[in-house]
Design a protein around this motif. Structure first.
Motif: not given
Length: 223
Positions: A2, A4, A21, A26, A28, A80
């Motif tokens: 993901k 984020i 995270y 992920n 970031v 997110i």
């Protein structure tokens, strides 16, 4: 994996969330005002073999936020958004300067709204996404010598609860996170907290948030 985006990612809980995270694979995106602190976190993450990108942005400036997010979304997407950046002023009400009050409300309330407004069109286009707002227990009840800080957090709580209702029936989730004070640089310039040893570490709180996050409306670390 993901993507984020985390505001206030240069120190404290934002840094801990970014590190943890990213350790899960992920990418970031680290948002903050100071490039130096962001790049330190980015280096730490990349040295561990993970992905991070630093983005300098004043979240209180809606035009700057819009421009920054639009530029970012030309090359990637966001899954997110974590509205973590925050500031506070502490003491009796009449001890606050106008500048302190403006800064708390601009950062905690407008900053959260600015980022959410800028990301929301892409979430709608994608048909999914999550907005996670870090509120703290100051959004649950009044506290002595925290009137303006608590006011800002009540505002973010109301904003989040309204988003939850607005997004009902969609795959876009809004989550309010409530936790007590942490032993972070947040308290460096105030004596409001005299014994920081009793506070949880940001690493501990970040771990609990990530473990509990399923896109639900509320996450309670402390009440």
């Amino acid at each position: 994996m993901k993507n984020i985006l985390i505001t206030g990612a240069g120190t404290g809980l934002g840094e801990s969330l970014a590190v943890q995270y990213s350790a899960e694979g992920n990418h970031v995106y680290l948002v903050g005002r100071r490039l130096e602190t962001l790049e330190q976190v980015e280096k730490h993450i990349k040295d561990a073999g993970e992905k991070a990108t630093s983005i300098v942005c004043d979240i209180t400036d809606h035009r700057e936020v819009q421009s920054t997010i639009q530029s970012l979304l030309k090359s990637t997407t966001i899954d997110i958004l974590i509205n973590n950046a925050g500031t506070g002023c502490f003491g009796p009400l009449n001890s606050y300067s106008n500048e302190e009050i403006d800064q708390v409300l601009a950062t905690n309330v407008k900053g959260t709204i600015n980022l959410t407004r800028s990301v929301m069109p892409r979430f709608i286009e994608q048909g999914e996404g999550q907005i996670m707002n870090i509120i703290s227990t100051a959004g649950l009840r009044g506290k002595k010598n925290e009137s303006v800080y608590v006011s800002s957090k009540f505002a973010v709580r109301g904003f989040t609860e309204s988003l939850i209702k607005e997004l009902e029936g969609t795959n876009i989730k809004a989550t309010a996170v409530y936790m007590g004070g942490m032993d972070t640089p947040f308290w460096d310039e105030t004596d409001h907290i005299t014994d920081r040893s009793r506070l949880k570490s940001p690493d501990e709180v970040a771990k609990l948030i990530i473990e509990q996050n399923t896109g639900q409306a509320e996450i309670f670390i402390d009440r």
